[in-house]
Structure formats: structure tokens, C-alpha cells
Design a protein around this motif. Structure first.
Motif, PDB file in Angstrom:
ATOM      1  N   ALA A 132       0.972  -1.235  -0.010  1.00 19.24           N
ATOM      2  CA  ALA A 132       0.141   0.079   0.081  1.00 19.24           C
ATOM      3  C   ALA A 132       1.034   1.273   0.185  1.00 19.24           C
ATOM      4  N   GLN A 133       1.894   1.249   0.654  1.00 16.03           N
ATOM      5  CA  GLN A 133       2.863   2.348   0.814  1.00 16.03           C
ATOM      6  C   GLN A 133       3.445   2.527  -0.700  1.00 16.03           C
ATOM      7  N   TYR A 134       4.098   1.560  -1.135  1.00 20.90           N
ATOM      8  CA  TYR A 134       4.380   1.920  -2.504  1.00 20.90           C
ATOM      9  C   TYR A 134       3.501   2.530  -3.583  1.00 20.90           C
ATOM     10  N   GLU A 135       2.358   1.812  -3.313  1.00 20.89           N
ATOM     11  CA  GLU A 135       1.246   2.418  -4.345  1.00 20.89           C
ATOM     12  C   GLU A 135       0.926   3.784  -4.147  1.00 20.89           C
ATOM     13  N   ASP A 136       1.132   4.445  -2.747  1.00 18.81           N
ATOM     14  CA  ASP A 136       1.142   5.815  -2.477  1.00 18.81           C
ATOM     15  C   ASP A 136       2.206   6.515  -3.206  1.00 18.81           C
ATOM     16  N   ILE A 137       3.329   5.923  -2.998  1.00 18.97           N
ATOM     17  CA  ILE A 137       4.725   6.504  -3.519  1.00 18.97           C
ATOM     18  C   ILE A 137       4.591   6.695  -5.074  1.00 18.97           C
ATOM     19  N   PHE A 138       4.339   5.601  -5.820  1.00 20.07           N
ATOM     20  CA  PHE A 138       4.267   5.587  -7.403  1.00 20.07           C
ATOM     21  C   PHE A 138       3.341   6.432  -7.750  1.00 20.07           C
ATOM     22  N   PRO A 143       4.442  12.460  -1.424  1.00 19.00           N
ATOM     23  CA  PRO A 143       3.767  11.117  -0.786  1.00 19.00           C
ATOM     24  C   PRO A 143       2.933  11.303   0.463  1.00 19.00           C
ATOM     25  N   GLY A 144       2.215  10.329   0.979  1.00 22.85           N
ATOM     26  CA  GLY A 144       1.548  10.410   2.007  1.00 22.85           C
ATOM     27  C   GLY A 144       2.348  10.622   3.441  1.00 22.85           C
TER      28      GLY A 144
END
Length: 364
Positions: free
Chosen positions: A298-304, A313-314
Motif C-alpha cells: 500500500a505504501q509503494y502504491e502511494d509513492i508511485f 507522498p503520504g
């Protein structure tokens, strides 16, 4: 959602356990490829390269150091997965080359380096380069629901919070890598290494602390330099108070829990799942499905997504600096045996305090 028309070319710096987590997460995406592996340990590099190729992914190039990789491979993002004390310097090097950066927790162990990285991240953001620090539990569905409720005032006036990380780590764990349990590279023990995610969640829910007092000890692991048990009390800007507890001396290992309490409700997150949620002055628990954590995926989804949309980013470097400053404030308060102000630690007024001399056996 991330812009899947872009192929993110990622370098993994540090090919140990957490490096494998990043590599697996990135390579599973249709819009990202691990193009470079960097580690001074050739065997670790090769093991991760083999892991990727056996899973059907392209074979990444291998390098001893980041400098060589930046000049020799196609890279758009650098993931820093090395020992904690090396994070800021490597991240700053990548940002100076206009590469997006993802840093595994914690940001670093040294606030001076962290502040310098914060300045570099701000400069890079002006050129459209993003930087983020892994704090994946902010993306867990339960934690996100709690944060949303707090922002909406559904718990009323926040009054207190309790956070605990009750884990067990054996002497063999600390002996398994030379950097574990050291001030120079681990930057602390149960709180800095195992508890920093929980510190971040507490700050996300409650805001910045104002003052902190603490006691940190080595209760069971006497061969390490750092603490294996710590208890702290915090006062927040809102006037609410909190307790923070972290240990790696709780055999055979317990649970991680963050609870928040207010005049119209509250919630409890345990082992990354939402276990209790009352809101809007109701005495009835709101039914909550046991959704699994979001984690690195989920965090990489936010980053990309941030890269694709040209947004921040978040989780930013400043968020991570606040978490690091809170951990350092706990160590400083324990060393000085008196309360310290968070802002003084954040701004460097305690940078010369040698926290190592304040961590020892339990007092008689």
C-alpha cells in the motif's frame, strides 16, 4: 492509483531481509522493475538477484556501492534498505542525482544527518523529486479509519493514548549482525528499531508532543549497547497525555497495541488490526471487519502515485524526522533523568548529549 504507463526503474541498496521485502513488493508491480542491486556483500546481492530471476523478473545489475550504480544503471528511484545509521547519507546522495528516494525506517539514527536530509528533500521536491520513509502501518485500514475519525472530531476531545510494543528478541538475534544493538548503526534498541512504527502511529493520531520524560534500561540483554526496555510519558500540544512502552525482553513475545481515548469515543489497534472503535458519543462498538494490513504494498502504491501525479507522498521526510526526534527525546530524558521539551530536541539543543551513558541496568 499509480500511473501504470511509467516504468519505474528501482535500485535496492542493501540486500538483506528488508531489501528482499522491497524487491518483492516492487517487482510484483506491472509498472516497476528492479534494475540494480547494491551491497558490499556479493553473496547477498547474488541471492537476491537469483530470487528475482527465478520469479521470472529481469536480472538486475549488481554493484558494490551506490556511486557505481548511479553511473552504471538505469535508475529512477532508490530504495535504501541498509543499516539505520547509513540511511540519510545514502538518501542524500541519491537525491543530489535527482533520483526519487524511499528510505526504510527509521529515517536515520542521527538528527543532524536527518535535518540535513530534510533540507535536501525540500530542495529536490522543488525539482519534482519525491522522497518518502517507510511507515507502512499508516496504510493499514484500521489505522487509517482511526486517523480519519480523529480529524473529523468523532472522538471528541482527545484525552490520552497508550502505545506498547512487547516483543522478544534473543541474544542470538542481536549477535546475528554486527550493527544490531549498537548506538552507531542501530541508533537505539527496542524503541528505535522495533518501536519506531508505533511511535509514528502515536504521533499521527495525537500530534506532536510538547514534553517527554522516560526511563530506558537493559533488562535482559546485557551484551548490547542500547536499551531493551523503555517506558515514557508524553504531553501533547492538544493537552492530552500518553504512555509509550517498548521492550524486546518480553518472552516469548507479546502484542503491539495503540489505543486512543476521547470524550466521545476512542479506538484500539492491536497487531495492525482495529479491535475496538467507538465514535460520536455512542456506547456501541462500531462493527469492524478484520481487514489485513496494507504494508509495503500500500505504501509503494502511494509513492508511485505521488511520482505519477507530481504530488508529495503520504509520508514525508519531515514526518520521519518528528518520529526520530521523539525517540531521541525519550533517550535524552532517560539520560538526563528529567523531562525534556520536544521542540528543543527537534531543533538540536540536545545534540551534544551522549545518550549511551544513560542506558544501563535497572536502578536498585
Amino acid at each position: 492509483m499509480a500511473d501504470t504507463t511509467e516504468n519505474h526503474q528501482v535500485a535496492i541498496v542493501g540486500c538483506g531481509v528488508i531489501g528482499r521485502t522491497h524487491a518483492d513488493t516492487i517487482s510484483a508491480r506491472p509498472d516497476a522493475t528492479v534494475t540494480a542491486l547494491i551491497d558490499g556483500d556479493a553473496a547477498a546481492r547474488q541471492a537476491l538477484a537469483t530470487r528475482l530471476t527465478e520469479a521470472g523478473h529481469p536480472e538486475p545489475k549488481q554493484y558494490d556501492d551506490l556511486t557505481a550504480a548511479l553511473s552504471g544503471a538505469d535508475i529512477s528511484l532508490v530504495a535504501i534498505c541498509t543499516p539505520s545509521g547509513t540511511h540519510a547519507a545514502l538518501a542524500e546522495q541519491a537525491l543530489n542525482e535527482k533520483k526519487h528516494v524511499v528510505i526504510e525506517k527509521p529515517l536515520d539514527v542521527d538528527l543532524t544527518r536527518a535535518r540535513r536530509l530534510g533540507a535536501a528533500a525540500s530542495r529536490a521536491a522543488g525539482h519534482g523529486v519525491i522522497s518518502s520513509v517507510i511507515s507502512q502501518h499508516r496504510f493499514d485500514p484500521g489505522s487509517a479509519l482511526v486517523a480519519q475519525a480523529i480529524r473529523a472530531g468523532r472522538f471528541g476531545q482527545l484525552t490520552s493514548a497508550v502505545a506498547t510494543v512487547a516483543w522478544w528478541r534473543s541474544d542470538e538475534y542481536y549477535a546475528s549482525a554486527g550493527w544490531r544493538g549498537t548506538w552507531a548503526q542501530d541508533g537505539g534498541g527496542a524503541l528505535m528499531n522495533q518501536g519506531v512504527h508505533t511511535v509514528d502511529l502515536m504521533l499521527w493520531f495525537m500530534g506532536r508532543p510538547v514534553s517527554i520524560q522516560a526511563q530506558a534500561i537493559r533488562a535482559a540483554h546485557h551484551a548490547i549497547e542500547v536499551e531493551d526496555t523503555v517506558v515514557a510519558t508524553l504531553t501533547f500540544e492538544s493537552g492530552a497525555v500518553g504512555t509509550l512502552h517498548a521492550t524486546t525482553a518480553a518472552f516469548p513475545g507479546g502484542r503491539t497495541r495503540v489505543s486512543v481515548h476521547g470524550t466521545e469515543g476512542g479506538a484500539e489497534v492491536e497487531d495492525d488490526l482495529l479491535r475496538r472503535f467507538n465514535a460520536d458519543n455512542s456506547t456501541e462498538d462500531v462493527p469492524v471487519e478484520a481487514e489485513r494490513p496494507g504494508g509495503h504494498v500500500a505504501q509503494y502504491e502511494d509513492i508511485f502515485g505521488a511520482i505519477g501525479n507530481g504530488q508529495q507522498p503520504g509520508i514525508t521526510v519531515q514526518d520521519a524526522i518528528d518520529a526520530l526526534a521523539t525517540v531521541r527525546a525519550v533517550y535524552i530524558a532517560s539520560t538526563l533523568q528529567r523531562p525534556v521539551k520536544f521542540i528543543d530536541v527537534l531543533e538540536g539543543r540536545y545534540d551534544d548529549v551522549e545518550v549511551s551513558r544513560g542506558i544501563g541496568l535497572p536502578p536498585n
